[in-house]
Design an enzyme around this catalytic site. Structure first.
Site, PDB file in Angstrom:
ATOM      1  CD  GLU A   1      -5.392  -8.939   3.302  1.00 59.13           C
ATOM      2  OE1 GLU A   1      -5.475  -7.793   3.780  1.00 59.13           O
ATOM      3  OE2 GLU A   1      -4.466  -9.283   2.548  1.00 59.13           O
TER       4      GLU A   1
ATOM      5  CG  HIS B   1      -2.014  -1.011   1.151  1.00 57.66           C
ATOM      6  ND1 HIS B   1      -2.997  -0.998   0.192  1.00 57.66           N
ATOM      7  CD2 HIS B   1      -2.257  -2.107   1.932  1.00 57.66           C
ATOM      8  CE1 HIS B   1      -3.821  -2.015   0.384  1.00 57.66           C
ATOM      9  NE2 HIS B   1      -3.386  -2.715   1.424  1.00 57.66           N
TER      10      HIS B   1
ATOM     11  CG  ASP C   1      -7.780  -5.537   3.410  1.00 59.04           C
ATOM     12  OD1 ASP C   1      -8.065  -5.369   2.214  1.00 59.04           O
ATOM     13  OD2 ASP C   1      -6.792  -5.013   3.942  1.00 59.04           O
TER      14      ASP C   1
END
Length: 267
Positions: free
Chosen positions: A153, A50, A179
């Site tokens: 997730e 990310h 998530d």
């Protein structure tokens, strides 16, 4: 407290005894890692999923982690053999792999991380001390120390969690509650579906004697999860720490100077 780098991080993490504390690294420079390591954190997670990390930036922050004597786990952008190999060759302590949703996913991840599996061999990068380690010394040490962590997730992963944590060679799991919240569409106060999923993962990991890591919102929440058996906690990120400190400082200065301004006679 013993710093995780004084022993193999994998050994300390897998024991689940002493709680370990780390932080996400979102900024592709060496400085955050050096500061976090200097403060005594046990590990950092280089967030190549990310944050804007290319291989050169990952290589640089892994060198900083070695200088600061802090374990460095790389969250790869995609769970794929080339990303795993690159991070390990550059000297990562271990791999945090996103979206592991089945036993097959977990088994593939383990295989890509181990020379006893399908990891491509080279002792010429940093991990092999640029050829300083002999072939079998490097192979044996890497297979003994590389830490393999699966991110749980997805709803499918929660349903299959017993199979996932049962995979031999998988060292532990990270519960990605953010998530999971999105995947489960859990907008309710307190996120009850995420809580139920998290509890299910922790229970399965406990039965399999595998450690659990998660991002804790605060110290009180970490203490609550510690009671359930969670043994590794990610505390914010370098960007999060900077934002929190900057917000606090700005507020203090604004209040102080506003008070001073009220004392002045108008011109």
């Amino acid at each position: 407290m013993e710093n995780a780098c004084e022993r193999s991080f994998r050994e300390v993490f897998s024991s689940g005894g002493t709680p370990l504390f780390g932080s996400f690294i979102k900024t592709p420079t060496s400085h955050s890692v050096e500061i976090i390591g200097d403060l005594g954190f046990d590990f950092v997670v280089v967030d190549a999923e990310h944050a804007p990390f290319d291989r050169g930036a990952i290589d640089m922050v892994l060198l900083a982690a070695r200088a600061a004597r802090v374990a460095a786990i790389v969250r790869v952008p995609v769970t794929a053999p080339d990303y795993v190999l690159a991070a390990l060759d550059d000297g990562a302590t271990g791999i945090l792999a996103p979206h592991i949703a089945s036993a097959r996913d977990a088994a593939d991840l383990v295989s890509w991380c181990r020379y006893s599996g399908k990891r491509g061999f080279s002792n010429s990068p940093r991990a092999g001390r640029y050829g300083g380690k002999g072939v079998w010394q490097h192979i044996d040490e890497a297979d003994k120390t590389v830490t393999v962590i699966a991110m749980i997730e997805d709803a499918e992963a929660v349903e299959r969690i017993d199979e996932i944590v049962g995979v031999v060679g998988l060292d532990g799991v990270f519960v990605g509650r953010g998530d999971l919240g999105v995947a489960l569409g859990d907008r309710e106060p307190g996120a009850p579906r995420v809580k139920a999923a998290t509890d299910k993962v922790i229970e399965a990991a406990r039965r399999a004697r595998k450690p659990v890591c998660l991002l804790a919102a605060n110290a009180a929440e970490a203490a609550e999860f510690r009671v359930t058996g969670v043994s590794a906690f990610v505390i914010s990120s370098d960007q999060g720490f900077m934002r929190t400190a900057a917000k606090s400082a700005l507020g203090e200065f604004q209040v102080a100077c506003q008070r001073h301004n009220q004392w002045q006679e108008p011109l």
